[in-house]
Design a protein around this motif. Structure first.
Motif, PDB file in Angstrom:
ATOM      1  N   THR A   4       0.848  -1.190   0.000  1.00  0.00           N
ATOM      2  CA  THR A   4       0.000   0.000   0.000  1.00  0.00           C
ATOM      3  C   THR A   4       0.877   1.232   0.000  1.00  0.00           C
ATOM      4  O   THR A   4       2.029   1.198   0.445  1.00  0.00           O
ATOM      5  CB  THR A   4      -0.910   0.029   1.252  1.00  0.00           C
ATOM      6  N   ALA A   5       0.333   2.330  -0.487  1.00  0.00           N
ATOM      7  CA  ALA A   5       1.094   3.582  -0.543  1.00  0.00           C
ATOM      8  C   ALA A   5       1.351   4.116   0.860  1.00  0.00           C
ATOM      9  O   ALA A   5       2.358   4.750   1.118  1.00  0.00           O
ATOM     10  CB  ALA A   5       0.329   4.608  -1.365  1.00  0.00           C
ATOM     11  N   LYS A  11       3.155   9.473   7.879  1.00  0.00           N
ATOM     12  CA  LYS A  11       2.341  10.637   8.234  1.00  0.00           C
ATOM     13  C   LYS A  11       1.809  11.196   6.928  1.00  0.00           C
ATOM     14  O   LYS A  11       2.553  11.349   5.962  1.00  0.00           O
ATOM     15  CB  LYS A  11       3.195  11.720   8.900  1.00  0.00           C
ATOM     16  N   TYR A  12       0.514  11.481   6.920  1.00  0.00           N
ATOM     17  CA  TYR A  12      -0.042  12.084   5.715  1.00  0.00           C
ATOM     18  C   TYR A  12      -0.973  13.229   6.057  1.00  0.00           C
ATOM     19  O   TYR A  12      -1.578  13.273   7.119  1.00  0.00           O
ATOM     20  CB  TYR A  12      -0.739  11.041   4.834  1.00  0.00           C
ATOM     21  N   LEU A  13      -1.050  14.169   5.134  1.00  0.00           N
ATOM     22  CA  LEU A  13      -1.840  15.372   5.316  1.00  0.00           C
ATOM     23  C   LEU A  13      -3.055  15.285   4.393  1.00  0.00           C
ATOM     24  O   LEU A  13      -2.921  14.919   3.222  1.00  0.00           O
ATOM     25  CB  LEU A  13      -0.983  16.577   4.955  1.00  0.00           C
ATOM     26  N   LEU A 169       3.765  22.237   7.636  1.00  0.00           N
ATOM     27  CA  LEU A 169       4.787  21.220   7.338  1.00  0.00           C
ATOM     28  C   LEU A 169       6.096  21.475   8.080  1.00  0.00           C
ATOM     29  O   LEU A 169       6.922  20.579   8.198  1.00  0.00           O
ATOM     30  CB  LEU A 169       5.038  21.136   5.833  1.00  0.00           C
ATOM     31  N   HIS A 170       6.268  22.700   8.562  1.00  0.00           N
ATOM     32  CA  HIS A 170       7.504  23.037   9.269  1.00  0.00           C
ATOM     33  C   HIS A 170       7.304  23.160  10.777  1.00  0.00           C
ATOM     34  O   HIS A 170       8.133  23.751  11.476  1.00  0.00           O
ATOM     35  CB  HIS A 170       8.102  24.322   8.692  1.00  0.00           C
ATOM     36  N   VAL A 177       5.764  14.643   7.212  1.00  0.00           N
ATOM     37  CA  VAL A 177       4.681  14.264   6.302  1.00  0.00           C
ATOM     38  C   VAL A 177       5.290  13.928   4.940  1.00  0.00           C
ATOM     39  O   VAL A 177       6.089  14.682   4.414  1.00  0.00           O
ATOM     40  CB  VAL A 177       3.640  15.398   6.172  1.00  0.00           C
ATOM     41  N   THR A 178       4.911  12.769   4.409  1.00  0.00           N
ATOM     42  CA  THR A 178       5.455  12.331   3.129  1.00  0.00           C
ATOM     43  C   THR A 178       4.399  12.297   2.039  1.00  0.00           C
ATOM     44  O   THR A 178       4.709  12.177   0.862  1.00  0.00           O
ATOM     45  CB  THR A 178       6.086  10.915   3.239  1.00  0.00           C
TER      46      THR A 178
END
Length: 183
Positions: A4-5, A11-13, A169-170, A177-178
């Motif tokens: 799976t991706a 971590k995803y946004l 993101l910072h 987050v990738t």
């Protein structure tokens, strides 16, 4: 089994682009594969309605705020048709597009303009030193919005979204987050 991706530890946004608001949430898939919210939904009023407001300002700039206001009051359905057509064009516009965007302009705007100004917009437009002639042109019953003008209608919304996401993101615990899922 296929991979799976989004693997454990990812971590995803989620970038939820709505009509009124843009909401941003961050999740992480923990070691057991369960979802954990890392950052609660934040965002602002930078959705599609922001672009609509920019279009309304453009029409007010071209015809005059008083013309648009009076046309909206006296012929709300005709003006609504213009905004509905804009909505369709807004959804199909490409950022690299160079072709102008034609919209059928309601007769009430032309009539109200002439009533208030004593001349047609086409008569005044050609001779005007007004900056509007660099933004649009008229052909028969159409207002032709130049591609560069149409693209500018999105700039405020896009820059606000970029600024917000970039800031997130910072900041901890969002760093790392990738993946961004846009809905």
């Amino acid at each position: 089994e296929g991979s799976t991706a989004l693997e454990n530890g990812t971590k995803y946004l989620i970038l939820d682009l709505g009509g009124g608001t843009v909401d941003v949430t961050v999740h992480e898939i923990n070691a057991e594969g369960a979802l954990q919210e890392v950052h609660r939904a934040t965002g602002g009023c930078w959705g599609g309605a922001t672009v609509d407001d920019e279009f309304r300002q453009l029409i007010a700039h071209v015809f005059g705020g008083n013309v648009l206001e009076q046309a909206c009051r006296r012929y709300p359905n005709e003006v609504l048709d213009l905004f509905l057509e804009f909505e369709m064009k807004k959804r199909t516009f490409e950022s690299n597009q160079t072709a102008s965007v034609p919209l059928k302009c309601p007769v009430c705007l032309f009539e109200t303009y002439k009533e208030i100004n004593g001349a047609t917009i086409q008569e005044n437009f050609g001779t005007s030193s007004d900056s509007a002639k660099d933004l649009v042109e008229f052909k028969r019953d159409k207002i032709i919005i130049f591609a560069t003008t149409f693209k500018r209608l999105f700039e405020n919304s896009i820059s606000q979204i970029i600024h917000h996401v970039n800031g997130l993101l910072h900041t901890a615990p969002v760093t790392g987050v990738t993946t961004i899922l846009m809905v």
